[in-house]
Write an enzyme that holds these catalytic residues in place. Structure first.
Site, PDB file in Angstrom:
ATOM      1  N   LYS A  17       0.822  -1.212   0.000  1.00  0.00           N
ATOM      2  CA  LYS A  17       0.000   0.000   0.000  1.00  0.00           C
ATOM      3  C   LYS A  17       0.868   1.280   0.000  1.00  0.00           C
ATOM      4  CE  LYS A  17      -4.017  -2.151   2.246  1.00  0.00           C
ATOM      5  NZ  LYS A  17      -5.016  -1.982   3.347  1.00  0.00           N
TER       6      LYS A  17
ATOM      7  N   TYR B 207     -12.584  -1.406  -3.606  1.00  0.00           N
ATOM      8  CA  TYR B 207     -13.092  -1.562  -2.234  1.00  0.00           C
ATOM      9  C   TYR B 207     -14.614  -1.404  -2.155  1.00  0.00           C
ATOM     10  CZ  TYR B 207      -8.457  -1.772  -0.107  1.00  0.00           C
ATOM     11  OH  TYR B 207      -7.197  -2.163   0.292  1.00  0.00           O
TER      12      TYR B 207
ATOM     13  N   THR C 167      -5.560  -6.549  10.893  1.00  0.00           N
ATOM     14  CA  THR C 167      -5.815  -5.280  10.191  1.00  0.00           C
ATOM     15  C   THR C 167      -5.207  -4.096  10.936  1.00  0.00           C
ATOM     16  OG1 THR C 167      -7.921  -6.227   9.455  1.00  0.00           O
ATOM     17  CG2 THR C 167      -7.656  -3.836   9.210  1.00  0.00           C
TER      18      THR C 167
ATOM     19  N   ASN D 257      -1.992   0.413   6.556  1.00  0.00           N
ATOM     20  CA  ASN D 257      -1.489  -0.815   7.182  1.00  0.00           C
ATOM     21  C   ASN D 257      -0.618  -1.668   6.252  1.00  0.00           C
ATOM     22  OD1 ASN D 257      -3.565  -1.730   5.637  1.00  0.00           O
ATOM     23  ND2 ASN D 257      -4.696  -2.745   7.260  1.00  0.00           N
TER      24      ASN D 257
ATOM     25  N   HIS E 113      -2.189  -5.378   1.599  1.00  0.00           N
ATOM     26  CA  HIS E 113      -3.504  -6.005   1.448  1.00  0.00           C
ATOM     27  C   HIS E 113      -3.300  -7.495   1.227  1.00  0.00           C
ATOM     28  CE1 HIS E 113      -7.553  -6.808  -0.092  1.00  0.00           C
ATOM     29  NE2 HIS E 113      -6.974  -7.510  -1.052  1.00  0.00           N
TER      30      HIS E 113
ATOM     31  N   GLU F 198      -9.778 -10.197  -7.446  1.00  0.00           N
ATOM     32  CA  GLU F 198      -8.845  -9.078  -7.265  1.00  0.00           C
ATOM     33  C   GLU F 198      -7.658  -9.197  -8.217  1.00  0.00           C
ATOM     34  OE1 GLU F 198     -10.006  -8.217  -2.578  1.00  0.00           O
ATOM     35  OE2 GLU F 198      -8.149  -9.300  -3.009  1.00  0.00           O
TER      36      GLU F 198
HETATM   37  P1  GDP Z   1      -8.190  -6.398   5.852  1.00  0.00           P
HETATM   38  O1  GDP Z   1      -8.898  -7.567   5.218  1.00  0.00           O
HETATM   39  O2  GDP Z   1      -7.326  -6.795   7.024  1.00  0.00           O
HETATM   40  O3  GDP Z   1      -7.454  -5.542   4.863  1.00  0.00           O
HETATM   41  O4  GDP Z   1      -9.333  -5.455   6.507  1.00  0.00           O
HETATM   42  P2  GDP Z   1     -10.784  -4.998   5.996  1.00  0.00           P
HETATM   43  O5  GDP Z   1     -11.190  -5.778   4.761  1.00  0.00           O
HETATM   44  O6  GDP Z   1     -11.691  -5.016   7.165  1.00  0.00           O
HETATM   45  O7  GDP Z   1     -10.572  -3.466   5.588  1.00  0.00           O
HETATM   46  C1  GDP Z   1      -9.981  -3.095   4.371  1.00  0.00           C
HETATM   47  C2  GDP Z   1      -8.994  -1.973   4.631  1.00  0.00           C
HETATM   48  O8  GDP Z   1      -9.715  -0.826   5.087  1.00  0.00           O
HETATM   49  C3  GDP Z   1      -7.975  -2.236   5.733  1.00  0.00           C
HETATM   50  O9  GDP Z   1      -6.875  -2.998   5.311  1.00  0.00           O
HETATM   51  C4  GDP Z   1      -7.592  -0.826   6.132  1.00  0.00           C
HETATM   52  O10 GDP Z   1      -6.674  -0.251   5.183  1.00  0.00           O
HETATM   53  C5  GDP Z   1      -8.927  -0.099   6.041  1.00  0.00           C
HETATM   54  N1  GDP Z   1      -9.642  -0.088   7.330  1.00  0.00           N
HETATM   55  C6  GDP Z   1     -10.187  -1.158   7.983  1.00  0.00           C
HETATM   56  N2  GDP Z   1     -10.788  -0.769   9.126  1.00  0.00           N
HETATM   57  C7  GDP Z   1     -10.621   0.580   9.201  1.00  0.00           C
HETATM   58  C8  GDP Z   1     -11.030   1.573  10.153  1.00  0.00           C
HETATM   59  O11 GDP Z   1     -11.680   1.279  11.165  1.00  0.00           O
HETATM   60  N3  GDP Z   1     -10.677   2.868   9.867  1.00  0.00           N
HETATM   61  C9  GDP Z   1      -9.975   3.203   8.739  1.00  0.00           C
HETATM   62  N4  GDP Z   1      -9.664   4.493   8.530  1.00  0.00           N
HETATM   63  N5  GDP Z   1      -9.578   2.299   7.824  1.00  0.00           N
HETATM   64  C10 GDP Z   1      -9.891   1.001   8.049  1.00  0.00           C
END
Ligand code: GDP
Length: 139
Positions: free
Chosen positions: A11, A51, A93, A114, A117, A128
């Site tokens: 990222k 997304y 995450t 973070n 991905h 994807e």
């Molecule tokens: P992943 O599968 O671990 O990537 O997590 P998710 O699918 O839940 O979320 C997708 C991406 O959205 C994450 O990798 C973060 O970059 C972002 N994200 C997830 N939760 C949060 C949050 O609570 N706040 C913010 N600002 N970004 C988030």
């Protein structure tokens, strides 16, 4: 058997910090073969499409701003049990919850920025990978 596949992105925060090489090294040392790889920058609209499942989440607008803020590296990776093993390698995450030695523990800045991905299921990995790479680039 060649194993199965997952999709990953390095990222914008990790690219900006100069961590592409270190993260690729961790992927390879964990046994992932790089099937396809490209550095590119997403537009806000393209990040929004990638997304789309998070469209209703409160962080969707921030997330798509962030993901289009600088270059990323897109990858298709291959290994037995690729999706689950890669999720283990990247960690939770939120880096505050990530285990020691995971990519996010080492390189992520925040729950949003973070570092990497990783697809959450075989079907999403396929979708994807196809979002970023033409069939001729992933055979
Ligand atoms: P992943 O599968 O671990 O990537 O997590 P998710 O699918 O839940 O979320 C997708 C991406 O959205 C994450 O990798 C973060 O970059 C972002 N994200 C997830 N939760 C949060 C949050 O609570 N706040 C913010 N600002 N970004 C988030």
């Amino acid at each position: 058997m060649a194993g199965n596949r997952t999709f990953s992105m390095i990222k914008p925060d990790a690219v900006a910090e100069g961590n592409i090489g270190a993260i690729l090294k961790m992927m390879e040392e964990a046994g992932f073969r790089i099937v396809a790889m490209k550095k590119t920058q997403l537009s806000k609209a393209t990040a929004g499409k990638f997304y789309e499942v998070h469209k209703e989440r409160p962080f969707y607008n921030d997330l798509t701003d962030y993901m289009s803020s600088g270059p990323i590296v897109a990858l298709i990776l291959e290994k037995d049990n690729a999706v689950a093993d890669f999720r283990k390698l990247i960690g939770a995450t939120n880096p505050a919850d990530a285990e020691e030695g995971t990519i996010r523990k080492l390189y992520a800045k925040s729950i949003e920025a973070n570092a990497v991905h990783g697809s959450d299921a075989d079907e999403t990995a396929q979708q994807e990978g196809s979002f970023f790479f033409a069939e001729t680039e992933r055979s």
